[in-house]
Write a protein that holds these residues in place. Structure first.
Motif, PDB file in Angstrom:
ATOM      1  N   ASP A  12       0.811  -1.216   0.000  1.00 33.93           N
ATOM      2  CA  ASP A  12       0.000   0.000   0.000  1.00 33.93           C
ATOM      3  C   ASP A  12       0.850   1.275   0.000  1.00 33.93           C
ATOM      4  OD1 ASP A  12      -2.445   1.262  -0.158  1.00 33.93           O
ATOM      5  OD2 ASP A  12      -2.675   1.446   2.021  1.00 33.93           O
ATOM      6  N   LEU A  13       1.847   1.315  -0.882  1.00 37.04           N
ATOM      7  CA  LEU A  13       2.688   2.507  -0.976  1.00 37.04           C
ATOM      8  C   LEU A  13       1.919   3.639  -1.670  1.00 37.04           C
ATOM      9  CD1 LEU A  13       6.160   1.080  -2.060  1.00 37.04           C
ATOM     10  CD2 LEU A  13       5.434   1.769   0.236  1.00 37.04           C
ATOM     11  N   ILE A  14       1.916   4.782  -1.020  1.00 38.94           N
ATOM     12  CA  ILE A  14       1.282   5.981  -1.574  1.00 38.94           C
ATOM     13  C   ILE A  14       2.309   7.100  -1.583  1.00 38.94           C
ATOM     14  CG2 ILE A  14      -0.502   7.743  -1.208  1.00 38.94           C
ATOM     15  CD1 ILE A  14      -2.265   5.553  -0.022  1.00 38.94           C
ATOM     16  N   LYS A  15       2.400   7.799  -2.717  1.00 36.60           N
ATOM     17  CA  LYS A  15       3.351   8.896  -2.835  1.00 36.60           C
ATOM     18  C   LYS A  15       2.772   9.968  -3.749  1.00 36.60           C
ATOM     19  CE  LYS A  15       7.344  11.043  -2.428  1.00 36.60           C
ATOM     20  NZ  LYS A  15       7.781  11.604  -1.123  1.00 36.60           N
ATOM     21  N   THR A  16       2.752  11.208  -3.258  1.00 38.40           N
ATOM     22  CA  THR A  16       2.325  12.343  -4.072  1.00 38.40           C
ATOM     23  C   THR A  16       3.453  13.367  -4.123  1.00 38.40           C
ATOM     24  OG1 THR A  16       1.314  13.415  -2.159  1.00 38.40           O
ATOM     25  CG2 THR A  16      -0.113  12.028  -3.516  1.00 38.40           C
ATOM     26  N   TYR A  17       3.442  14.165  -5.193  1.00 38.49           N
ATOM     27  CA  TYR A  17       4.414  15.221  -5.367  1.00 38.49           C
ATOM     28  C   TYR A  17       3.694  16.564  -5.444  1.00 38.49           C
ATOM     29  CZ  TYR A  17       7.982  11.688  -6.361  1.00 38.49           C
ATOM     30  OH  TYR A  17       8.854  10.637  -6.275  1.00 38.49           O
ATOM     31  N   PRO A  18       4.420  17.663  -5.232  1.00 36.10           N
ATOM     32  CA  PRO A  18       3.795  18.984  -5.319  1.00 36.10           C
ATOM     33  C   PRO A  18       3.038  19.169  -6.626  1.00 36.10           C
ATOM     34  CG  PRO A  18       6.011  19.179  -4.417  1.00 36.10           C
ATOM     35  CD  PRO A  18       5.847  17.749  -4.840  1.00 36.10           C
ATOM     36  N   GLY A  19       1.949  19.927  -6.535  1.00 36.66           N
ATOM     37  CA  GLY A  19       1.095  20.090  -7.696  1.00 36.66           C
ATOM     38  C   GLY A  19       0.012  19.038  -7.752  1.00 36.66           C
ATOM     39  N   ASP A  20      -0.171  18.327  -6.638  1.00 35.03           N
ATOM     40  CA  ASP A  20      -1.192  17.294  -6.526  1.00 35.03           C
ATOM     41  C   ASP A  20      -0.994  16.184  -7.561  1.00 35.03           C
ATOM     42  OD1 ASP A  20      -3.356  16.247  -5.152  1.00 35.03           O
ATOM     43  OD2 ASP A  20      -4.832  17.093  -6.544  1.00 35.03           O
ATOM     44  N   VAL A  21       0.284  15.829  -7.796  1.00 34.34           N
ATOM     45  CA  VAL A  21       0.610  14.734  -8.710  1.00 34.34           C
ATOM     46  C   VAL A  21       0.715  13.440  -7.907  1.00 34.34           C
ATOM     47  CG1 VAL A  21       2.346  13.801 -10.284  1.00 34.34           C
ATOM     48  CG2 VAL A  21       1.838  16.247 -10.292  1.00 34.34           C
ATOM     49  N   THR A  22      -0.129  12.488  -8.224  1.00 31.02           N
ATOM     50  CA  THR A  22      -0.101  11.191  -7.549  1.00 31.02           C
ATOM     51  C   THR A  22       0.803  10.249  -8.324  1.00 31.02           C
ATOM     52  OG1 THR A  22      -2.337  11.467  -6.686  1.00 31.02           O
ATOM     53  CG2 THR A  22      -1.462   9.222  -6.766  1.00 31.02           C
ATOM     54  N   ALA A  23       1.922   9.875  -7.711  1.00 35.33           N
ATOM     55  CA  ALA A  23       2.857   8.953  -8.350  1.00 35.33           C
ATOM     56  C   ALA A  23       2.523   7.507  -8.033  1.00 35.33           C
ATOM     57  CB  ALA A  23       4.277   9.268  -7.917  1.00 35.33           C
ATOM     58  N   LEU A  24       2.191   7.228  -6.772  1.00 32.44           N
ATOM     59  CA  LEU A  24       1.797   5.887  -6.354  1.00 32.44           C
ATOM     60  C   LEU A  24       0.455   5.976  -5.637  1.00 32.44           C
ATOM     61  CD1 LEU A  24       5.143   4.385  -4.960  1.00 32.44           C
ATOM     62  CD2 LEU A  24       4.196   4.220  -7.265  1.00 32.44           C
ATOM     63  N   ALA A  25      -0.437   5.071  -5.987  1.00 31.77           N
ATOM     64  CA  ALA A  25      -1.800   5.131  -5.454  1.00 31.77           C
ATOM     65  C   ALA A  25      -2.181   3.828  -4.762  1.00 31.77           C
ATOM     66  CB  ALA A  25      -2.786   5.442  -6.581  1.00 31.77           C
ATOM     67  N   GLY A  26      -1.234   3.264  -4.001  1.00 33.97           N
ATOM     68  CA  GLY A  26      -1.500   2.009  -3.309  1.00 33.97           C
ATOM     69  C   GLY A  26      -0.767   0.850  -3.948  1.00 33.97           C
ATOM     70  N   MET A  27       0.553   0.983  -4.071  1.00 37.03           N
ATOM     71  CA  MET A  27       1.375  -0.031  -4.737  1.00 37.03           C
ATOM     72  C   MET A  27       1.622  -1.221  -3.824  1.00 37.03           C
ATOM     73  SD  MET A  27       3.253  -0.920  -7.410  1.00 37.03           S
ATOM     74  CE  MET A  27       3.610   0.574  -8.338  1.00 37.03           C
ATOM     75  N   ASP A  28       1.279  -2.416  -4.276  1.00 34.45           N
ATOM     76  CA  ASP A  28       1.567  -3.669  -3.584  1.00 34.45           C
ATOM     77  C   ASP A  28       2.494  -4.490  -4.468  1.00 34.45           C
ATOM     78  OD1 ASP A  28      -0.072  -3.264  -1.300  1.00 34.45           O
ATOM     79  OD2 ASP A  28      -1.839  -3.846  -2.448  1.00 34.45           O
ATOM     80  N   LEU A  29       3.558  -5.020  -3.863  1.00 33.31           N
ATOM     81  CA  LEU A  29       4.572  -5.698  -4.673  1.00 33.31           C
ATOM     82  C   LEU A  29       5.288  -6.746  -3.840  1.00 33.31           C
ATOM     83  CD1 LEU A  29       6.074  -5.582  -7.436  1.00 33.31           C
ATOM     84  CD2 LEU A  29       7.642  -3.946  -6.376  1.00 33.31           C
ATOM     85  N   THR A  30       5.417  -7.958  -4.394  1.00 27.19           N
ATOM     86  CA  THR A  30       6.207  -9.009  -3.768  1.00 27.19           C
ATOM     87  C   THR A  30       7.108  -9.624  -4.833  1.00 27.19           C
ATOM     88  OG1 THR A  30       4.465  -9.539  -2.176  1.00 27.19           O
ATOM     89  CG2 THR A  30       6.176 -11.193  -2.515  1.00 27.19           C
ATOM     90  N   ILE A  31       8.415  -9.646  -4.552  1.00 28.30           N
ATOM     91  CA  ILE A  31       9.382 -10.187  -5.510  1.00 28.30           C
ATOM     92  C   ILE A  31      10.178 -11.286  -4.818  1.00 28.30           C
ATOM     93  CG2 ILE A  31      11.362  -9.662  -6.970  1.00 28.30           C
ATOM     94  CD1 ILE A  31      10.357  -6.778  -7.113  1.00 28.30           C
ATOM     95  N   GLU A  32      10.122 -12.478  -5.362  1.00 25.77           N
ATOM     96  CA  GLU A  32      10.829 -13.615  -4.771  1.00 25.77           C
ATOM     97  C   GLU A  32      12.330 -13.501  -5.037  1.00 25.77           C
ATOM     98  OE1 GLU A  32       9.387 -15.718  -2.783  1.00 25.77           O
ATOM     99  OE2 GLU A  32       7.456 -14.759  -3.148  1.00 25.77           O
ATOM    100  N   ALA A  33      13.110 -14.007  -4.106  1.00 25.58           N
ATOM    101  CA  ALA A  33      14.564 -13.958  -4.218  1.00 25.58           C
ATOM    102  C   ALA A  33      15.039 -14.768  -5.420  1.00 25.58           C
ATOM    103  CB  ALA A  33      15.211 -14.479  -2.935  1.00 25.58           C
ATOM    104  N   GLY A  34      16.068 -14.270  -6.095  1.00 23.97           N
ATOM    105  CA  GLY A  34      16.679 -14.996  -7.204  1.00 23.97           C
ATOM    106  C   GLY A  34      15.954 -14.899  -8.517  1.00 23.97           C
ATOM    107  N   THR A  35      15.005 -13.968  -8.650  1.00 18.11           N
ATOM    108  CA  THR A  35      14.246 -13.837  -9.887  1.00 18.11           C
ATOM    109  C   THR A  35      14.553 -12.511 -10.572  1.00 18.11           C
ATOM    110  OG1 THR A  35      12.344 -12.828  -8.771  1.00 18.11           O
ATOM    111  CG2 THR A  35      12.351 -15.225  -8.971  1.00 18.11           C
ATOM    112  N   VAL A  36      14.264 -12.470 -11.861  1.00 19.44           N
ATOM    113  CA  VAL A  36      14.286 -11.213 -12.607  1.00 19.44           C
ATOM    114  C   VAL A  36      12.842 -10.742 -12.709  1.00 19.44           C
ATOM    115  CG1 VAL A  36      14.909 -10.034 -14.739  1.00 19.44           C
ATOM    116  CG2 VAL A  36      16.295 -11.946 -13.919  1.00 19.44           C
ATOM    117  N   PHE A  37      12.549  -9.625 -12.086  1.00 20.96           N
ATOM    118  CA  PHE A  37      11.180  -9.133 -11.995  1.00 20.96           C
ATOM    119  C   PHE A  37      11.085  -7.815 -12.749  1.00 20.96           C
ATOM    120  CE2 PHE A  37       7.416  -7.199 -10.303  1.00 20.96           C
ATOM    121  CZ  PHE A  37       6.588  -8.240  -9.940  1.00 20.96           C
ATOM    122  N   GLY A  38      10.137  -7.722 -13.673  1.00 23.67           N
ATOM    123  CA  GLY A  38       9.989  -6.523 -14.481  1.00 23.67           C
ATOM    124  C   GLY A  38       8.809  -5.680 -14.050  1.00 23.67           C
TER     125      GLY A  38
END
Length: 337
Positions: A12-38
């Motif tokens: 649930d990562l949320i990040k906004t920048y000045p000017g009311d720019v929403t960069a992240l709107a609830g990012m969920d991410l899981t990356i297993e060890a030893g993988t190439v994740f795009g």
């Protein structure tokens, strides 16, 4: 199923920048060890902001994240020692030599004496920079600079390597060479590699798993083959001579034998069909009856562009053109310092 802890976990990562720019709107991410994740998405989708948070270069407004088992907010110093970072813009000193850049990077991570010299020689040889090691970096080609950037990210043998748009600005030959090197790196080192890219072919070729990012959140995740395999049949793309009424065109094509998943975006009309070649005459006739003349039509097997269209509701190139937002890019290269 692996019992290893994930290399990256974000909730649930949320990040906004000045000017009311929403960069992240609830990012969920899981990356297993030893993988190439795009992380695949157009410019402005939130990929670089995600990497900035995971590499401790930015703080989220809310949410949590761990990298290599360390909390990015509570233990940023531990995260920095466990990761390597190759940013969009090179951080190498242009007036220093390639060798000097690598030696300095190693010393910043506490490497000394023969150990750092041996690692420097090893990486110069591995990335085909041995002959250029004593030349100033400002004289390197674009491809040589990117290879040096990757080498800088590997000096201290990180657990997780972040490659943020690693081939942006490279010519096709240099891009292909970088793809080959990343593939070898993943196979030889057993690293976890987090790759952000807006090149569909790059994600398809390199990543074992892909998360498609749109407007600051992940809309779908899976292996490239899984994602393309979910799209039944062929993709039929048609370009109209003039923009028509979306509702009329959708109604005209919906329900035709073997046709499903109709999408209309301006002059572009896309459908999925069990047999694309057989469906084209039916589609052209239906569009003609609806008063929509077709300028061109193509039939293709499913691609990641089709996956993006299905889950984001627009084409990848169109998202690139409309999502130009002023979100700061990741700039330090080599490793988080």
């Amino acid at each position: 199923m692996s019992t290893r802890a994930p290399a990256v976990a974000a909730r649930d990562l949320i990040k906004t920048y000045p000017g009311d720019v929403t960069a992240l709107a609830g990012m969920d991410l899981t990356i297993e060890a030893g993988t190439v994740f795009g992380l695949l998405g157009p410019n402005g989708a939130g990929k670089s902001t995600t990497v900035k948070i995971l590499t401790t270069l930015a703080r989220p407004d809310s949410g949590t994240a761990t990298v290599a088992g360390h909390d990015v907010l509570r233990h940023p110093d531990r995260v920095r020692r466990a990761i390597g970072v190759v940013a969009q813009k090179s951080g190498a000193d242009p007036v220093a030599t390639g060798r000097e850049n690598l030696l300095l990077q190693g010393r910043l991570y506490g490497m000394r004496g023969a150990a750092v010299r041996h690692r420097t020689d090893e990486l110069l040889a591995r990335f085909d920079l041995a002959d250029a090691g004593n030349r100033q970096v400002k004289g390197y080609s674009g491809g040589m600079q990117r290879r040096l950037d990757v080498a800088l990210g590997l000096v201290h043998r990180p657990e997780v390597l972040f490659l943020d748009e690693p081939t942006t600005g490279l010519d096709p030959e240099a891009r292909t060479a970088m793809w080959d090197e990343i593939a070898r790196l993943a196979g030889d080192e057993g690293l976890t590699i987090v790759l952000t890219t807006h090149y569909l072919e790059e994600a398809d070729r390199l990543a074992e798993r892909i998360a498609i990012v749109d407007r600051g959140r992940i809309v779908v995740e899976g292996t490239p083959d899984e994602l393309k395999g979910e799209l039944r049949g062929d993709a039929v793309h048609m370009e109209l001579r003039a923009e028509g009424d979306t509702g009329t065109i959708t109604a005209a094509l919906t329900g035709l034998p073997g046709v499903h998943e109709v999408a209309v975006d301006g002059r572009r009309v896309s459908v999925r069909a069990g047999d694309g070649a057989a469906a084209v005459p039916l589609l052209l006739a239906a569009l003609e009856r609806a008063g929509a003349a077709v300028a061109a039509a193509t039939v293709a097997r499913p691609s990641l562009d089709d996956v993006y269209l299905r889950y984001a509701g627009r084409r990848f190139a169109e998202a690139e053109a409309t999502d130009a937002r002023h979100i700061p890019a990741l700039t330090p290269a080599g490793g988080a310092r």
